[in-house]
Design a protein around this motif. Structure first.
Motif, mmCIF file in Angstrom:
data_model
loop_
_atom_site.group_PDB
_atom_site.id
_atom_site.type_symbol
_atom_site.label_atom_id
_atom_site.label_comp_id
_atom_site.label_asym_id
_atom_site.label_seq_id
_atom_site.Cartn_x
_atom_site.Cartn_y
_atom_site.Cartn_z
ATOM 1 N N GLU A 1 0.823 -1.204 0.000
ATOM 2 C CA GLU A 1 0.000 0.000 0.000
ATOM 3 C C GLU A 1 0.860 1.259 0.000
ATOM 4 O OE1 GLU A 1 -0.423 -2.579 1.960
ATOM 5 O OE2 GLU A 1 -2.367 -3.358 1.288
ATOM 6 N N GLN A 2 1.944 1.247 0.799
ATOM 7 C CA GLN A 2 2.809 2.427 0.886
ATOM 8 C C GLN A 2 3.482 2.698 -0.468
ATOM 9 O OE1 GLN A 2 6.246 2.045 3.415
ATOM 10 N NE2 GLN A 2 6.643 4.244 3.495
ATOM 11 N N VAL A 3 4.046 1.642 -1.080
ATOM 12 C CA VAL A 3 4.731 1.813 -2.361
ATOM 13 C C VAL A 3 3.753 2.277 -3.436
ATOM 14 C CG1 VAL A 3 6.062 0.664 -4.171
ATOM 15 C CG2 VAL A 3 6.470 0.084 -1.762
ATOM 16 N N MET A 4 2.547 1.676 -3.472
ATOM 17 C CA MET A 4 1.550 2.044 -4.474
ATOM 18 C C MET A 4 1.132 3.506 -4.322
ATOM 19 S SD MET A 4 -0.698 -1.462 -4.361
ATOM 20 C CE MET A 4 -2.137 -0.770 -5.149
ATOM 21 N N VAL A 5 0.866 3.938 -3.093
ATOM 22 C CA VAL A 5 0.423 5.317 -2.855
ATOM 23 C C VAL A 5 1.530 6.313 -3.213
ATOM 24 C CG1 VAL A 5 -0.195 6.988 -1.065
ATOM 25 C CG2 VAL A 5 -1.304 4.752 -1.124
ATOM 26 N N TYR A 6 2.762 6.019 -2.774
ATOM 27 C CA TYR A 6 3.871 6.938 -3.057
ATOM 28 C C TYR A 6 4.125 7.045 -4.569
ATOM 29 C CZ TYR A 6 5.315 7.573 1.826
ATOM 30 O OH TYR A 6 5.383 7.937 3.168
ATOM 31 N N ALA A 7 4.133 5.896 -5.252
ATOM 32 C CA ALA A 7 4.402 5.890 -6.695
ATOM 33 C C ALA A 7 3.305 6.634 -7.458
ATOM 34 C CB ALA A 7 4.520 4.459 -7.202
ATOM 35 N N ALA A 8 2.054 6.342 -7.145
ATOM 36 C CA ALA A 8 0.937 6.963 -7.864
ATOM 37 C C ALA A 8 0.836 8.449 -7.563
ATOM 38 C CB ALA A 8 -0.362 6.263 -7.501
ATOM 39 N N SER A 9 1.197 8.859 -6.344
ATOM 40 C CA SER A 9 1.153 10.280 -5.980
ATOM 41 C C SER A 9 2.110 11.076 -6.862
ATOM 42 C CB SER A 9 1.515 10.461 -4.502
ATOM 43 O OG SER A 9 0.549 9.832 -3.680
ATOM 44 N N SER B 1 13.745 -8.568 -12.439
ATOM 45 C CA SER B 1 13.338 -8.497 -13.851
ATOM 46 C C SER B 1 11.849 -8.821 -13.938
ATOM 47 C CB SER B 1 14.146 -9.473 -14.705
ATOM 48 O OG SER B 1 13.952 -10.803 -14.251
ATOM 49 N N VAL B 2 11.180 -8.252 -14.917
ATOM 50 C CA VAL B 2 9.734 -8.462 -15.080
ATOM 51 C C VAL B 2 9.425 -8.834 -16.531
ATOM 52 C CG1 VAL B 2 9.063 -6.915 -13.200
ATOM 53 C CG2 VAL B 2 9.386 -5.994 -15.491
ATOM 54 N N THR B 3 8.246 -9.396 -16.732
ATOM 55 C CA THR B 3 7.851 -9.838 -18.074
ATOM 56 C C THR B 3 7.598 -8.662 -19.000
ATOM 57 O OG1 THR B 3 6.797 -11.792 -17.134
ATOM 58 C CG2 THR B 3 6.192 -11.223 -19.390
ATOM 59 N N GLY B 4 6.857 -7.683 -18.498
ATOM 60 C CA GLY B 4 6.510 -6.533 -19.317
ATOM 61 C C GLY B 4 7.517 -5.412 -19.171
ATOM 62 N N SER B 5 7.028 -4.189 -19.350
ATOM 63 C CA SER B 5 7.894 -3.018 -19.162
ATOM 64 C C SER B 5 7.979 -2.724 -17.669
ATOM 65 C CB SER B 5 7.308 -1.811 -19.899
ATOM 66 O OG SER B 5 7.232 -2.076 -21.282
ATOM 67 N N GLY B 6 9.199 -2.606 -17.156
ATOM 68 C CA GLY B 6 9.387 -2.417 -15.719
ATOM 69 C C GLY B 6 9.405 -0.960 -15.310
ATOM 70 N N VAL B 7 8.655 -0.623 -14.253
ATOM 71 C CA VAL B 7 8.700 0.698 -13.628
ATOM 72 C C VAL B 7 9.076 0.473 -12.162
ATOM 73 C CG1 VAL B 7 7.430 2.778 -12.996
ATOM 74 C CG2 VAL B 7 6.973 1.650 -15.189
ATOM 75 N N TYR B 8 10.189 1.071 -11.734
ATOM 76 C CA TYR B 8 10.749 0.783 -10.417
ATOM 77 C C TYR B 8 10.534 1.955 -9.469
ATOM 78 C CZ TYR B 8 12.840 -3.067 -12.942
ATOM 79 O OH TYR B 8 13.014 -4.199 -13.691
ATOM 80 N N VAL B 9 10.498 1.631 -8.149
ATOM 81 C CA VAL B 9 10.228 2.648 -7.118
ATOM 82 C C VAL B 9 11.301 2.554 -6.042
ATOM 83 C CG1 VAL B 9 8.524 3.548 -5.492
ATOM 84 C CG2 VAL B 9 7.751 2.317 -7.547
ATOM 85 N N SER B 10 11.807 3.736 -5.619
ATOM 86 C CA SER B 10 12.710 3.766 -4.456
ATOM 87 C C SER B 10 12.167 4.773 -3.449
ATOM 88 C CB SER B 10 14.138 4.132 -4.871
ATOM 89 O OG SER B 10 14.202 5.478 -5.295
#
Length: 599
Positions: free
Chosen positions: A329-337, A399-408
């Motif tokens: 939840e934290q990663v999703m909220v921070y990334a989407a914000s 690594s991911v199957t599709g296009s990767g978007v990473y969060v720090s």
């Protein structure tokens, strides 16, 4: 007045004068003289044209017509010769009539081009020429009127008919922020739009340009009968020679050759091709030339672009995980914000994914976006980065199957999204449909990475995938195909596809919602957002070629049957010449079958 009409009117005038001389003043010799002079003159003109054809390496069927004219005149059958001349000179007029009938759907586009717009200035409406509309102008669209330029609705709701653009007969409901295309017909309610494009760049005018271009590119295959010219000519001469030898009557030569006149063979193929192009237009496809139909019929390879062609060009989150102890939840909220402040297509997918989980976004400070790398900012004093792996962290990432978007988060690798483009629901059946037509070499050429490209290829049944391909690579792949895989067809939707579309034997552009460089470079443009139209185009090409061949062969077989009967002296020369009009009519009516969707 063109030369064909001059020939026709000259033939009619000479015939009228000859008839008066023979039947009013009883001077048959003078009638014979002027018809003979006309016949020999036109035969000479046809002979010169035939020599030019022979020099180009082709053998035409004109030799038969010349022989028939000369034989009837030399043997004193001058009225039969005049009728043959009338059939030959009148054939072009007959072809023009049939072609105009076949091009009815194409011409309807040109006839309905909008010419005026209702400009709103200071709450008042004034009519202006469509070419004076500027981007950003506010326009009123009244009930039952045509949308003059592409625009965005800012006031009002209605239903619009886009059938002249897409072939789709069901009206489309539009309202505020809806995109409307020029050429659409408004329904019962007025609405207001803000012009997105000037008239010359709008959808309808782009399609009209494509239609005009299609009319100026005839098929190289219009003289389809020339393929059968040598055997047909030899058969005619053999029958005429045998009939003369057995009967000892030279008139038999004229009787045989007048029914061997090649009018139906010359007319059948071009009318079939124009009919086929009319049918594609009715199905939401603009084909620029009959040659494109011919090559589609014999295609051995079809190559597709991936994004926006096999796929919808709309990314969705296919997978997500958090790492290093951070909660999802934290990663999703921070990334989407952060991403809600970006216009990138990947950003929208991440924001939509988060909102579907009913999570609230947070305010961001010190926001900064780096093109092609990512976006960064602070949330409650915490530094957050979203984007390419190298941009967000120095740590080893998943690594991911599709296009990767990473969060720090605070410099520590926190999570990764896998984004995939949605495959069009009709893609798999389209590929199978092409295989059913005998096209086994089906490729996908994409700029996307290997994993995502091969996943889409295996899902829809594509033979071979070429990932990480730049525009130059697409050209290289098409150019490198062996001869056994030609003719080639390339299907794409973007500017980066334009070079490959131009290089392929047939380029097909997915031109829905804007005719861009892809449409300019292509041989055919699909006006609906429907990949299955590629299979439709191939089917129409197959049907058109089948009808063209059948129409020519029907003309040949009828002529051969008439030649055999005439060889027994059962068809007088003048009656045989008249029968040619019947053969013409049969061949043309059969060729017009190519317009039908029920083949």
């Amino acid at each position: 007045m063109n030369s064909d009409k001059i020939k026709l009117y000259t033939t009619l005038t000479i015939g009228f004068i000859a008839a008066i001389l023979e039947f009013v003043f009883h001077l048959p010799n003078y009638a014979q003289l002027i018809i003979s002079i006309l016949g020999l003159l036109l035969a000479l003109i046809m002979f010169v044209d035939m020599v030019k054809v022979l020099k180009s390496g082709n053998f035409g069927v004109d030799l038969l017509a010349i022989t028939a004219i000369v034989a009837t005149i030399v043997l004193g059958q001058y009225w039969a010769g005049w009728i043959v001349l009338l059939m030959l000179t009148g054939g072009d007029s007959l072809e023009e009539y049939a072609a105009n009938k076949a091009k009815r759907e194409l011409k309807s586009l040109l006839d309905n081009t909008p010419s005026q717009a209702h400009l709103i200035v200071d709450q008042k409406v004034k009519d202006i020429d469509i070419d004076d509309v500027k981007v950003g102008d506010e326009l009123l669209i009244r009930p039952k009127e045509q949308v003059p330029v592409d625009g965005i609705i800012f006031d009002g709701t209605s239903e619009v008919d886009e059938s002249s653009l897409t072939g789709e007969s069901v009206p489309v409901t539009v309202g505020k922020d809806s995109h409307v295309m020029s050429g659409s017909i408004n329904g019962e309610n007025p609405f207001k739009i803000r012009a997105e494009k000037v008239a010359a760049d709008s959808e309808y005018q782009a399609i009209v340009k494509l239609v005009k271009e299609s009319e100026t590119h005839p098929a190289h295959f219009v003289r389809l009968a020339d393929r059968y010219a040598v055997p047909f000519t030899l058969i005619a001469y053999v029958i005429a020679g045998v009939a003369w030898y057995i009967s000892k009557d030279p008139i038999r030569i004229a009787q045989v050759l007048v029914v061997a006149s090649p009018c139906p063979l010359i007319l059948a193929a071009p009318i079939a091709f124009v009919s086929g192009m009319s049918r594609t237009s009715r199905n939401g496809i603009i084909v620029k030339s009959g040659t494109a139909l011919e090559k589609l019929n014999s295609a051995k390879t079809v190559a597709f672009d991936k994004t926006g062609t096999i796929t919808e060009g709309r990314l969705i989150v296919d997978g997500f995980k958090s790492v290093n102890g951070f909660s999802k939840e934290q990663v999703m909220v921070y990334a989407a914000s952060l991403e809600q402040n970006s216009s990138h297509v990947m950003a929208k997918a991440i924001v939509d994914f988060t909102l579907k989980h009913n999570l609230e976004l947070l305010p961001v400070a010190d926001l900064k976006e780096t093109t092609a790398e990512g976006i960064e900012g602070k949330i409650d004093g915490i530094e957050v980065k979203v984007g390419q792996a190298e941009f967000v962290t120095d740590e080893k990432v998943d690594s991911v199957t599709g296009s990767g978007v990473y969060v720090s988060i605070d410099g520590e690798y926190a999570g990764v999204y896998s984004l995939l483009d949605q495959i069009r629901p009709e893609a798999k059946t389209t590929i199978q449909g092409l295989k059913d037509f005998g096209i086994s070499n089906i490729l996908m050429i994409s700029g996307d990475k290997k994993e995502a490209t091969e996943l889409v290829a295996s899902e829809v049944g594509i033979t071979k995938a070429f990932p990480s391909s730049l525009p130059a690579d697409k050209v290289k792949i098409i150019k490198g195909l062996d001869k056994e895989y030609h003719p080639t067809v390339m299907v794409g939707d973007g500017v980066n596809d334009a070079p490959a579309l131009a290089l392929a034997d047939v380029g097909i552009a997915m031109g829905y919602k804007g005719a861009n460089a892809a449409s300019e470079s292509a041989d055919a443009v699909i006006l609906q957002d429907d990949l299955s139209k590629v299979t439709t185009a191939v089917k129409i090409a197959h049907d058109t070629m089948k009808v063209a061949r059948e129409a020519v062969l029907i003309g040949i077989f009828i002529c051969i049957a008439l030649m055999i009967v005439a060889g027994f002296g059962l068809i007088p020369t003048i009656i045989g010449a008249m029968l040619q009009e019947v053969v013409d009519t049969v061949a043309i009516l059969y060729a017009l079958r190519a317009r039908s969707d029920k083949l």
